[in-house]
Structure formats: C-alpha cells, structure tokens
Design an enzyme around this catalytic site. Structure first.
Site, mmCIF file in Angstrom:
data_model
loop_
_atom_site.group_PDB
_atom_site.id
_atom_site.type_symbol
_atom_site.label_atom_id
_atom_site.label_comp_id
_atom_site.label_asym_id
_atom_site.label_seq_id
_atom_site.Cartn_x
_atom_site.Cartn_y
_atom_site.Cartn_z
ATOM 1 N N GLU A 285 8.936 39.818 -18.118
ATOM 2 C CA GLU A 285 8.556 39.614 -19.519
ATOM 3 C C GLU A 285 9.682 38.993 -20.331
ATOM 4 O OE1 GLU A 285 6.957 43.077 -21.512
ATOM 5 O OE2 GLU A 285 4.967 42.715 -20.697
ATOM 6 N N HIS A 306 8.383 44.853 7.851
ATOM 7 C CA HIS A 306 7.228 44.746 8.743
ATOM 8 C C HIS A 306 6.022 44.129 8.041
ATOM 9 C CE1 HIS A 306 9.151 47.155 11.974
ATOM 10 N NE2 HIS A 306 9.895 47.519 10.940
ATOM 11 N N LYS A 420 -5.264 39.440 -23.886
ATOM 12 C CA LYS A 420 -5.801 40.428 -24.846
ATOM 13 C C LYS A 420 -6.820 39.756 -25.753
ATOM 14 C CE LYS A 420 -1.671 43.277 -25.355
ATOM 15 N NZ LYS A 420 -0.608 43.638 -26.275
HETATM 16 O O1 PA5 Z 1 8.086 45.326 -23.219
HETATM 17 C C1 PA5 Z 1 7.140 45.385 -23.985
HETATM 18 O O2 PA5 Z 1 7.273 45.310 -25.211
HETATM 19 C C2 PA5 Z 1 5.714 45.616 -23.489
HETATM 20 O O3 PA5 Z 1 5.610 45.549 -22.115
HETATM 21 C C3 PA5 Z 1 5.211 46.968 -23.959
HETATM 22 O O4 PA5 Z 1 6.053 47.981 -23.461
HETATM 23 C C4 PA5 Z 1 3.787 47.254 -23.489
HETATM 24 O O5 PA5 Z 1 2.950 46.173 -23.793
HETATM 25 C C5 PA5 Z 1 3.252 48.502 -24.182
HETATM 26 O O6 PA5 Z 1 3.239 48.347 -25.561
HETATM 27 P P1 PA5 Z 1 3.076 49.554 -26.556
HETATM 28 O O7 PA5 Z 1 4.200 50.497 -26.366
HETATM 29 O O8 PA5 Z 1 3.083 48.937 -27.914
HETATM 30 O O9 PA5 Z 1 1.754 50.218 -26.247
#
Ligand code: PA5
Length: 444
Positions: A285, A306, A420
């Site tokens: 990310e 493996h 989303k």
């Molecule tokens: O790193 C990030 O910001 C995302 O991966 C969030 O952790 C994930 O989308 C969860 O979001 P939230 O804590 O708002 O539910």
C-alpha cells in the site's frame, strides 16, 4: 545488536561503489521524513511513537487487557488491513501460529471483519456459542465495510447473550473525535481507545490498534515498545554505512533499478507467516502507486521450497529475496539414533532440528544466489517482544525511506478506493446511482 543485515549475498548484483552513489539520496529522503517536508508528512506520527506514545492510554490498555482476560473465553477482534494484520502478526510470532490451541490462561483470539465471507462469519459464530466473548472493534475511519458488517453481526450476538450489559464487552479503537464508529461508541458507552490522527492504518501496530489485542494474549507490550524505541534511536542517523534500515531501503531501490521488481520476504518459521502478511500490506500500500513499486510477496521456508522453490530457483529473473533468519528457537528437539537406520536419518543423530533448519537456510541461500536471485539476509538472535518491536520499526522506517526514494507518497492509498466505489454502486448505496447502470452493463 538486535538485528544484523548481511549483504554478502548481494556482491554479484551490487558493487561496493554503488552504495556510495546512493548515499546523498539517502540523506535527502532522511530530511524529507524527519523535517516533515515530504509528501504525506501529516501521517508521520509513527516515527517518534516508540519514545513519545501516550503513557496514560498505555496504562489503560494494560488494565483493560487484564479485565478482558478475566471476562471472556474468546476475544473477537474486528478490523481489516492495518487494523488487524499487525496484532495478528505479533500474537503469532511471539506466542505461536497455533495460539488458540495452546494451553494458556489467556482468551482465544479470533480475527474477523477482514473479508466479506459469510462462511467465515458463521463459523466464528458457532465457535462463540456457549462461550463468554468480548469484542474489540478497530477502524480508524469507522466506516470500512468489512468490519462494519462483522460488527453489526457480533453486536447482535452480544446483545442477545448479555442484554443491556452488552456494551461493557465492546472495546472500540477508532478516531479521537470523528467517524461513525466514534458516534456509535459515544452513544452506546463503549470503552474507547484512540488511533492518533497522524498515524495511518498500516503504521498503527504500536498504537492501541495492535497493543490491546496483543496485551490480551499475554505478550509484554512494554518490551515490544522498548525494542521499537531502540530501533528509533539506532536508525536515526542519515549515513547509509551506519544505518542498516536505510541500507536495506537503498538496496531495494538499487535492485529495482536493475529489473528486480518483486521482493520475496522469506522466513524459516511458520509463526512468522502473518508477519509476512503485515509486511506485504505495509510495502504494497505504501509503494505500489503511480505505476511504480516493488511487488511484495512472502514465503515460509522450507514449506514453500516445495511449492515456490522451483520458480525462485529457475523462473523469471525479476526477483530478489529478503530472508529473515531467527538464529535460536525457544524449544529444541534432538534426533535419536535408531538401532536400525530404517529411515536413513542416522547421519542426523544427535543433531537438533534447528541445526537442520539452519542448513536448509544456508543451502537455499547459496542455491538461490547461484540461480541469479539476490539475497538480503536479516539475522535475528531470537524472537521475543524486544526483537519484534525492533523489527517492526525497522520495516516501517525502511518502507517510508524506500517509498521516498522511489518518488511516491508512502502514506496514502488512493487505489484502494476504486473497488469500494464500484462495490457501493453495485450494492445500490445512495449517492452512487450514476455509476450503477454503467457498471451493471459491463457485467452482463
Ligand atoms: O493502511 C491503511 O490505512 C489501510 O489499510 C487501513 O488500515 C484499512 O483500510 C482499514 O481502515 P480502517 O481502519 O479505517 O477501517
């Protein structure tokens, strides 16, 4: 040192002089991060978190963890991405990948709300039947679909089990002041913990997000923070020769420029496989944007030798490996000598299984480098809270530095919104009407 970076197996791929060439770039991105002048700098609260965390809340986390331990057989942790991976990675790495099935005096811990699978929710509902449960709902935004759905289901379960007192069994970790979850929490009177504004999800394991479930599992969060604190200090210099964290970030980028676009994080301990999942989210990310980035993947050896071993040894040569090797185990088994060598293993009699694992590591290291796969080796003397806190901070900071070298914002995730938007449109969420028709046509 809690960790050492061995670059010996990179010698065929990166010359000594190349480290010198990137040293000024390292100084530049160090400044961006520490002077908070880089893109996304409003999310760099994790940088000094190990030394500057909220001490009052830290005490509250430990007290509440003890309360939860005494109140329930099962703690259900609801969250997705950065709101669950860190806690799960630490609980498994320190306790066991079989934590729930081990003899212990702490509650079982199940993670849910990290998918939209009916089966996985229903299975957990069955596991929770006839058990005392508590719920830790974790969401920074407070609106993420997966955890919101699971929370609705488990809140109903708690209400039907415990009536009006159900709210005493819900612990909420969310934004300080805004979001749907914060509103519900205030209205229903749940005990709440704060995700700091300047710490993004994937950098939040050392906040209440990770610390509460980790503490419930019996792990010392004091030691975890002490390890991270040492890393904060050790990795604060801007010279590549004196900072293994920066050296690792630099190596990743040098290899990327040579066409090594895939990083495989390899460990030799199954209990580290969730750590691999945490690492993948952190780097995936943070770096994968603007049509750039090193694709993070993870394997557990020798298991995956493996399955994936063939490809790593002999497939496309766009890979490099980062191997985390833990040099000692908490427990040991020594192989016996049999009077008749029916399984042909008497040559190993008297040897510990961890010695054999080490030879597998060494043999693989040489084979993979011979096969043209550069190997970065991170050696850790043993796995404990201090070491893991140190390792977490090492990767967090390396990720930010690496993303800045790559030229992307390490702290946003604009690409996550696309699925989303489509999902909400297809589900008929108010406000997405115009997209609905176009998307539906494409699916016919
Ligand atoms: O790193 C990030 O910001 C995302 O991966 C969030 O952790 C994930 O989308 C969860 O979001 P939230 O804590 O708002 O539910």
């Amino acid at each position: 040192m809690p960790l050492s970076l061995n670059t010996k197996y990179l010698e065929d791929f990166i010359s000594k002089g190349e480290y010198g060439l990137i040293s000024n770039e390292i100084k530049r991105v160090h400044k961006l991060l520490h002077h908070k002048t880089g893109v996304g700098s409003e999310f760099t609260g994790w940088l000094n978190l190990p030394s500057c965390y909220n001490k009052e809340e830290f005490i509250q986390i430990k007290e509440t963890a003890n309360k939860i331990k005494n109140m329930c057989d099962i703690l259900v942790v609801i969250g997705i991405g950065g709101s669950y991976l860190g806690a799960r990675a630490v609980i498994e790495a320190i306790n066991s990948q079989n934590y729930n099935n081990m003899p212990k005096d702490t509650p079982d811990i199940y993670f849910i709300g990290n998918s939209i699978s009916t089966d996985s929710i229903c299975d957990l509902l069955k596991i929770c039947e006839d058990k005392d449960i508590c719920v830790n709902i974790i969401s920074k935004s407070g609106t993420t679909t997966e955890p919101s759905i699971a929370f609705r289901v488990f809140r109903n379960l708690l209400e039907s089990k415990y009536g009006r007192e159900y709210n005493k069994r819900i612990f909420c970790t969310t934004d300080r002041s805004k979001g749907t979850l914060k509103e519900i929490s205030d209205k229903e009177g749940y005990e709440t913990f704060v995700i700091p504004d300047d710490v993004g999800g994937r950098y939040s394991v050392l906040t209440a997000v990770g610390l509460l479930p980790i503490a419930v599992s019996g792990i010392s969060i004091d030691k975890l923070m002490l390890g991270a604190q040492k890393a904060e200090l050790d990795f604060s210099v801007d010279e590549i020769d004196k900072n293994d964290c920066y050296k690792y970030a630099a190596i990743r980028n040098m290899l990327y420029k040579k066409g090594k676009e895939i990083e495989i994080l390899a460990t030799y301990e199954p209990k580290m496989s969730m750590f691999g999942e945490w690492y993948k989210q952190l780097f995936g990310e943070s770096e994968g944007k603007d049509k750039k980035g090193i694709f993070p993947s993870s394997v557990t050896f020798s298991t995956d030798l493996h399955s994936m071993g063939q490809f790593i040894q002999d497939g496309s040569r766009n890979l490099f490996e980062t191997v985390i090797y833990i040099e000692s185990n908490k427990q040991e088994i020594t192989l016996d000598k049999l009077s008749q060598d029916i399984d042909g293993l008497n040559f190993l009699a008297g040897k510990n299984i961890s010695y054999i694992n080490k030879k597998a590591f060494e043999g693989t290291l040489l084979a993979h480098t011979d096969g043209g796969v550069p190997n970065i080796v991170i050696l850790i003397p043993e796995m404990n809270e201090f070491e893991l806190g140190y390792l977490i901070y090492f990767f967090e900071k390396a990720c930010a530095i690496s993303a800045y070298i790559l030229g992307v914002n390490p702290f946003n995730q604009p690409g996550v919104e696309s699925y989303k938007k489509n999902m909400f449109a297809l589900l008929g969420k108010p406000g997405y009407e115009s997209e609905f028709e176009a998307l539906s046509k494409r699916l016919k």
